[in-house]
Design an enzyme around this catalytic site. Structure first.
Site, PDB file in Angstrom:
ATOM      1  N   LYS A 151       0.805  -1.217   0.000  1.00 17.92           N
ATOM      2  CA  LYS A 151       0.000   0.000   0.000  1.00 17.92           C
ATOM      3  C   LYS A 151       0.845   1.277   0.000  1.00 17.92           C
ATOM      4  O   LYS A 151       0.445   2.299  -0.553  1.00 17.92           O
ATOM      5  CB  LYS A 151      -0.942   0.013   1.205  1.00 17.92           C
ATOM      6  CG  LYS A 151      -1.993  -1.095   1.213  1.00 17.92           C
ATOM      7  CD  LYS A 151      -2.987  -0.926   0.080  1.00 17.92           C
ATOM      8  CE  LYS A 151      -4.135  -1.926   0.196  1.00 17.92           C
ATOM      9  NZ  LYS A 151      -5.109  -1.790  -0.910  1.00 17.92           N
ATOM     10  N   GLU A 157     -10.052   5.355   2.712  1.00 12.86           N
ATOM     11  CA  GLU A 157     -10.828   4.254   3.252  1.00 12.86           C
ATOM     12  C   GLU A 157      -9.866   3.107   3.533  1.00 12.86           C
ATOM     13  O   GLU A 157      -8.799   3.031   2.927  1.00 12.86           O
ATOM     14  CB  GLU A 157     -11.898   3.803   2.248  1.00 12.86           C
ATOM     15  CG  GLU A 157     -11.411   2.867   1.147  1.00 12.86           C
ATOM     16  CD  GLU A 157     -10.400   3.486   0.191  1.00 12.86           C
ATOM     17  OE1 GLU A 157      -9.497   2.740  -0.263  1.00 12.86           O
ATOM     18  OE2 GLU A 157     -10.489   4.690  -0.114  1.00 12.86           O
ATOM     19  N   SER A 197       1.871  -9.757  -0.620  1.00  7.92           N
ATOM     20  CA  SER A 197       1.482  -8.349  -0.579  1.00  7.92           C
ATOM     21  C   SER A 197       1.628  -7.696   0.790  1.00  7.92           C
ATOM     22  O   SER A 197       1.722  -6.475   0.890  1.00  7.92           O
ATOM     23  CB  SER A 197       0.038  -8.191  -1.053  1.00  7.92           C
ATOM     24  OG  SER A 197      -0.850  -8.937  -0.234  1.00  7.92           O
TER      25      SER A 197
END
Length: 398
Positions: free
Chosen positions: A101, A123, A384
């Protein structure tokens, strides 16, 4: 019998979207009138920034000195031997904040600063995007407001604490399923009244144009690095299969972008209870046209996954397009399979993965056992995120 068609390398695959932000019949800008101008401003600013070597250089430096890029390509030696394939892990879990991210958020935070915005709105489901947003805001002297479903706040308490420690305001969302879909809806509503001083930092390849394209470009660093690393590591230069988990689909889109023009077979792995690409129908949600779980009346149905980051009832529009082209295949994994895969990776390689990433590994394990992945295949899997945030969930189950 193997289920693999020959990979399709369509011209322009994973390049710029078509007119009006379209990927085939998907995408677009289905935004309220009050947000159309804001989206246009983001689009114009991103195009200018992405063409500016100064912006690209500043982002590359932040990714290197703050996020810790490039991330390594790790051979999973013991697990590979057990499965009969050569499995390599692209280690996004080793970035600062613990997931992919940060790649996207640093890019959007720099863009927000360039646009004169003073606050980031975001969000989050699993909390990793929220943590990355709070981190980038602290680094660049911005404010941060993060919307998070009440249910996710309960199961991701560690990340909620991290966001608040970094100075972000975390706003609980109590409507609907109290998960990622509802947090996204609330964040977009909030942006309507704050476009003058705030940038909406979308966390995945979803939302109105230009977000699906922009987020994919900020995440492309994963696939570009992996492409170079695979060329150096593998005799063939390119893996036979490239695998990543898919919620909205940003880590998968970034990974696939590095291999879309190669013979590698692309596999996106969704949660059984949130399979937008595998089982969704055409619809519109959160500003874009894509594939979503719906009832017979066209109403969006509730998704479910043990992994909060996959608890989303749809998929990004470019993934829907890749599915239709036959360039990527989308499969599903159950909660139990994901938990089992997380434990297996921990005990064979000393790596505790995020439950989102464990879905991708679970499919690799199942596919090797079922003959879908032939013995000796080379497999690149994007890990991830790290599993710290999921320890309390796993503790209850194991």
């Amino acid at each position: 019998m193997l289920l693999w068609p020959e990979p399709v390398e369509a011209a322009g695959t994973m390049g710029r979207p078509q007119a009006r932000g379209r990927f085939g019949e998907y995408g677009g800008r289905y935004a309220p009138e009050s947000l159309v101008e804001a989206c246009r401003e983001v689009d114009e600013a991103f195009r200018e920034a992405w063409a500016d070597p100064g912006f690209r250089g500043a982002l590359a430096r932040l990714l290197a000195v703050h996020a810790g890029r490039p991330t390594p390509l790790t051979p999973a030696r013991r697990l590979s031997e057990a499965l009969g394939v050569q499995l390599y892990l692209k280690r996004e879990d080793l970035t600062h904040t613990g997931s992919h991210k940060i790649n996207n958020v640093l890019g959007q935070a720099l863009l927000a600063t360039r646009m004169g915005r003073r606050r980031l709105i975001a969000e989050t489901g699993a909390g990793q995007h929220g943590v990355a947003t709070a981190t980038a805001a602290a680094l660049l002297g911005l404010e941060a407001t993060v919307f998070m479903g009440e249910r996710d706040i309960e199961r991701q308490a560690l990340n909620v604490f991290r966001m608040r420690m970094l100075g972000a305001e975390v706003i609980p969302v109590t409507t609907g399923s109290r998960t990622l879909k509802d947090a996204t809806s609330e964040a977009m509503r909030h942006w309507v009244g704050a476009t003058g001083d705030s940038h909406y930092c979308v966390g995945s390849v979803v939302g109105p144009d230009p977000y699906p394209w922009m987020v994919r470009e900020f995440q492309r660093v994963i696939g570009d690095e992996a492409r170079v690393q695979c060329a150096a590591e593998l005799r063939t230069g390119v893996p036979d299969h490239v695998v990543a988990c898919v919620g909205g689909g940003s880590n998968a889109a970034g990974t696939f972008a590095g291999f879309a023009d190669t013979p590698a077979r692309l596999v996106g792995v969704e949660a059984e209870g949130g399979a937008g690409a595998a089982r969704g129908r055409l619809g519109v949600l959160h500003g874009c046209r894509s594939l979503f779980l719906q009832d017979d009346d066209g109403q969006i149905t509730q998704a479910h996954s043990i992994a909060a980051g996959l608890d989303y009832p749809g998929v990004g529009p470019e993934h829907a397009h890749l599915r239709d082209l036959g360039r990527a295949r989308y499969v599903t994994v159950t909660d139990d399979e994901a938990v089992g895969a997380a434990v297996r990776l921990a005990r064979t390689e000393g790596i505790v993965p995020a439950l989102e990433s464990a879905h991708a590994l679970a499919w690799v394990i199942r596919a090797t056992g079922g003959g879908e992945l032939p013995a000796g295949s080379t497999v690149l899997m994007t890990l991830s995120g790290r599993g710290d945030k999921d320890v309390s969930t796993l503790k209850e189950l194991l």
